[in-house]
Design a protein around this motif. Structure first.
Motif, PDB file in Angstrom:
ATOM      1  N   HIS A 103       0.856  -1.192   0.000  1.00 31.19           N
ATOM      2  CA  HIS A 103       0.000   0.000   0.000  1.00 31.19           C
ATOM      3  C   HIS A 103       0.893   1.243   0.000  1.00 31.19           C
ATOM      4  CE1 HIS A 103       0.798  -0.937   4.279  1.00 31.19           C
ATOM      5  NE2 HIS A 103       0.896   0.373   4.398  1.00 31.19           N
ATOM      6  N   HIS A 104       0.283   2.409  -0.057  1.00 25.15           N
ATOM      7  CA  HIS A 104       1.016   3.675  -0.080  1.00 25.15           C
ATOM      8  C   HIS A 104       1.234   4.212   1.332  1.00 25.15           C
ATOM      9  CE1 HIS A 104      -0.511   3.619  -4.234  1.00 25.15           C
ATOM     10  NE2 HIS A 104       0.434   4.484  -4.528  1.00 25.15           N
ATOM     11  N   VAL A 105       2.344   4.936   1.485  1.00 23.78           N
ATOM     12  CA  VAL A 105       2.623   5.646   2.730  1.00 23.78           C
ATOM     13  C   VAL A 105       3.216   7.010   2.389  1.00 23.78           C
ATOM     14  CG1 VAL A 105       3.769   5.626   4.973  1.00 23.78           C
ATOM     15  CG2 VAL A 105       3.150   3.455   3.887  1.00 23.78           C
ATOM     16  N   ALA A 106       2.703   8.051   3.022  1.00 19.76           N
ATOM     17  CA  ALA A 106       3.308   9.375   2.938  1.00 19.76           C
ATOM     18  C   ALA A 106       4.025   9.636   4.254  1.00 19.76           C
ATOM     19  CB  ALA A 106       2.244  10.440   2.699  1.00 19.76           C
ATOM     20  N   SER A 154      10.534  17.681   4.179  1.00 21.41           N
ATOM     21  CA  SER A 154      10.570  16.786   3.031  1.00 21.41           C
ATOM     22  C   SER A 154       9.440  15.769   3.125  1.00 21.41           C
ATOM     23  CB  SER A 154      11.901  16.036   2.944  1.00 21.41           C
ATOM     24  OG  SER A 154      12.966  16.886   2.589  1.00 21.41           O
ATOM     25  N   LEU A 155       9.150  15.175   1.978  1.00 26.36           N
ATOM     26  CA  LEU A 155       8.164  14.102   1.875  1.00 26.36           C
ATOM     27  C   LEU A 155       8.845  12.874   1.300  1.00 26.36           C
ATOM     28  CD1 LEU A 155       5.293  12.811   1.561  1.00 26.36           C
ATOM     29  CD2 LEU A 155       5.153  14.031  -0.642  1.00 26.36           C
ATOM     30  N   ILE A 156       8.625  11.735   1.926  1.00 24.46           N
ATOM     31  CA  ILE A 156       9.098  10.456   1.393  1.00 24.46           C
ATOM     32  C   ILE A 156       7.867   9.663   0.952  1.00 24.46           C
ATOM     33  CG2 ILE A 156      10.277   8.288   1.880  1.00 24.46           C
ATOM     34  CD1 ILE A 156      11.909   9.742   4.009  1.00 24.46           C
ATOM     35  N   TRP A 157       7.824   9.284  -0.330  1.00 22.25           N
ATOM     36  CA  TRP A 157       6.752   8.444  -0.843  1.00 22.25           C
ATOM     37  C   TRP A 157       7.173   6.980  -0.776  1.00 22.25           C
ATOM     38  CZ3 TRP A 157       2.167  10.026  -0.911  1.00 22.25           C
ATOM     39  CH2 TRP A 157       1.762  11.251  -1.447  1.00 22.25           C
ATOM     40  N   LEU A 158       6.361   6.159  -0.155  1.00 18.64           N
ATOM     41  CA  LEU A 158       6.548   4.712  -0.183  1.00 18.64           C
ATOM     42  C   LEU A 158       5.386   4.147  -0.989  1.00 18.64           C
ATOM     43  CD1 LEU A 158       7.378   4.129   3.600  1.00 18.64           C
ATOM     44  CD2 LEU A 158       8.918   4.801   1.736  1.00 18.64           C
ATOM     45  N   THR A 159       5.688   3.472  -2.089  1.00 21.79           N
ATOM     46  CA  THR A 159       4.642   3.000  -2.986  1.00 21.79           C
ATOM     47  C   THR A 159       4.625   1.475  -3.041  1.00 21.79           C
ATOM     48  OG1 THR A 159       6.182   3.327  -4.836  1.00 21.79           O
ATOM     49  CG2 THR A 159       4.598   5.078  -4.396  1.00 21.79           C
ATOM     50  N   PRO A 160       3.479   0.888  -3.367  1.00 30.19           N
ATOM     51  CA  PRO A 160       3.344  -0.571  -3.337  1.00 30.19           C
ATOM     52  C   PRO A 160       4.347  -1.276  -4.240  1.00 30.19           C
ATOM     53  CG  PRO A 160       1.195   0.483  -3.557  1.00 30.19           C
ATOM     54  CD  PRO A 160       2.220   1.559  -3.734  1.00 30.19           C
ATOM     55  N   GLY A 161       4.942  -2.331  -3.705  1.00 29.40           N
ATOM     56  CA  GLY A 161       5.838  -3.163  -4.486  1.00 29.40           C
ATOM     57  C   GLY A 161       7.231  -2.617  -4.682  1.00 29.40           C
ATOM     58  N   THR A 162       7.527  -1.427  -4.131  1.00 27.23           N
ATOM     59  CA  THR A 162       8.850  -0.825  -4.304  1.00 27.23           C
ATOM     60  C   THR A 162       9.643  -0.936  -3.004  1.00 27.23           C
ATOM     61  OG1 THR A 162       7.941   0.786  -5.887  1.00 27.23           O
ATOM     62  CG2 THR A 162      10.098   1.268  -4.930  1.00 27.23           C
ATOM     63  N   PRO A 163      10.789  -1.620  -3.014  1.00 24.64           N
ATOM     64  CA  PRO A 163      11.585  -1.728  -1.782  1.00 24.64           C
ATOM     65  C   PRO A 163      12.046  -0.355  -1.303  1.00 24.64           C
ATOM     66  CG  PRO A 163      12.323  -3.299  -3.451  1.00 24.64           C
ATOM     67  CD  PRO A 163      11.385  -2.357  -4.141  1.00 24.64           C
ATOM     68  N   HIS A 164      12.106  -0.177   0.006  1.00 22.37           N
ATOM     69  CA  HIS A 164      12.579   1.095   0.551  1.00 22.37           C
ATOM     70  C   HIS A 164      13.354   0.849   1.838  1.00 22.37           C
ATOM     71  CE1 HIS A 164       8.451   0.459   2.168  1.00 22.37           C
ATOM     72  NE2 HIS A 164       9.034   0.794   3.305  1.00 22.37           N
ATOM     73  N   HIS A 165      14.208   1.829   2.152  1.00 21.91           N
ATOM     74  CA  HIS A 165      15.099   1.723   3.306  1.00 21.91           C
ATOM     75  C   HIS A 165      15.486   3.153   3.668  1.00 21.91           C
ATOM     76  CE1 HIS A 165      19.095  -0.090   5.059  1.00 21.91           C
ATOM     77  NE2 HIS A 165      18.180   0.111   5.992  1.00 21.91           N
TER      78      HIS A 165
END
Length: 286
Positions: free
Chosen positions: A42-45, A69-80
């Protein structure tokens, strides 16, 4: 040392059909632990209000994060990602729903731009505050209130981007002022010292549509105001919004609005028992 407050929602399928559904909200500050590597469905702002840290981009780059700042976390995309040694102040909102596709197409959500500098976070924080209020467990309308606040959050984040003026792109404002003049897209572009392609790119980035569609929406909106609030003939309304041919205007209006100008006036006219309506104020009139 760090402080964390969070609440999570489990919206029903019915609530998700409202377009956006909030899945969770959190307020955190201090030397927070690193997030990831992980992948979500799912999405996270993630709104960084103060402090600094880092974000590992999907292409392997390690980007510096500096508030606001804004960090977008989008479905299926790895983040760290994570804060620096001094920590940061962060709010996050998890959300999902079919409207995320449209918001992405309009450029409000940017999967290819996970880190977005902001000018200020007061408006996004106000929207997040409404989600926090809705998260009270005794609140009977919490899923609807929280979902509505997510819509507000996406708009406020779009307005708060550092590359967008508070009132929107100046090019869009200039086009709106000239919308009723009989100018082609090429002529509009020349007035701004741009090529037609550059104008199309700027307008689509700012409004989600091309210049023709943007100008048409403004013209039709004004035509509706004149039809509803004045007794001007349809031909005069057409000329007032930039069309010399009233027959063409009527066909265009019917095709885009779904009803003829005369029928629209019958449905939306705001006449009074004392006589016909007066003249509608021009755009920008208070």
């Amino acid at each position: 040392m760090h402080h964390i407050w969070m609440r999570f929602f489990t919206p029903s399928a019915l609530h998700q059909r409202l377009g956006l559904a909030c899945l969770g909200v959190g307020l955190q500050h201090g030397a927070l632990p690193t997030v990831g590597p992980r992948t979500l469905d799912h999405h996270v702002a993630v709104v960084i209000n103060s402090g600094s840290g880092w974000f590992a981009a999907p292409d392997g780059r390690r980007l510096a994060v500096t508030a606001p700042s804004l960090i977008w976390l989008t479905p299926g995309t790895p983040h760290h990602y994570g804060p620096g040694p001094s920590g940061w102040d962060e709010n996050f909102v998890d959300f999902t729903g079919p409207a995320t596709t449209t918001y992405t197409e309009l450029g409000y959500i940017e999967p290819d731009r996970p880190l977005v500098p902001l000018t200020d976070t007061s408006a996004p924080r106000a929207a997040i505050g409404r989600i926090v209020q809705a998260a009270h467990r005794a609140r009977p309308l919490q899923e609807v209130e929280a979902g509505a606040a997510v819509h507000e959050l996406l708009v406020s984040l779009r307005r708060s981007r550092a590359d967008v003026a508070p009132d929107g792109d100046p090019v869009l404002g200039a086009l709106a002022r000239d919308a009723f003049r009989p100018l082609t897209v090429a002529e509009h572009a020349a007035r701004h010292g741009m090529t037609p392609a550059a104008l199309r790119t700027a307008v689509r980035r700012g409004a989600g549509v091309g210049p023709k569609e943007y100008l048409l929406n403004i013209r039709l909106g004004r035509a509706k105001e004149l039809l509803a609030a004045t007794d001007l003939p349809v031909a005069a309304v057409a000329r007032g919004v930039g069309y010399d041919d009233p027959a063409y205007f009527s066909r265009l209006f019917a095709r885009r609005v779904g009803t003829a100008p005369v029928r629209f006036r019958e449905q939306q006219g705001r006449g009074t028992p004392d006589g016909p309506p007066g003249r509608a104020p021009y755009p920008g009139h208070p």
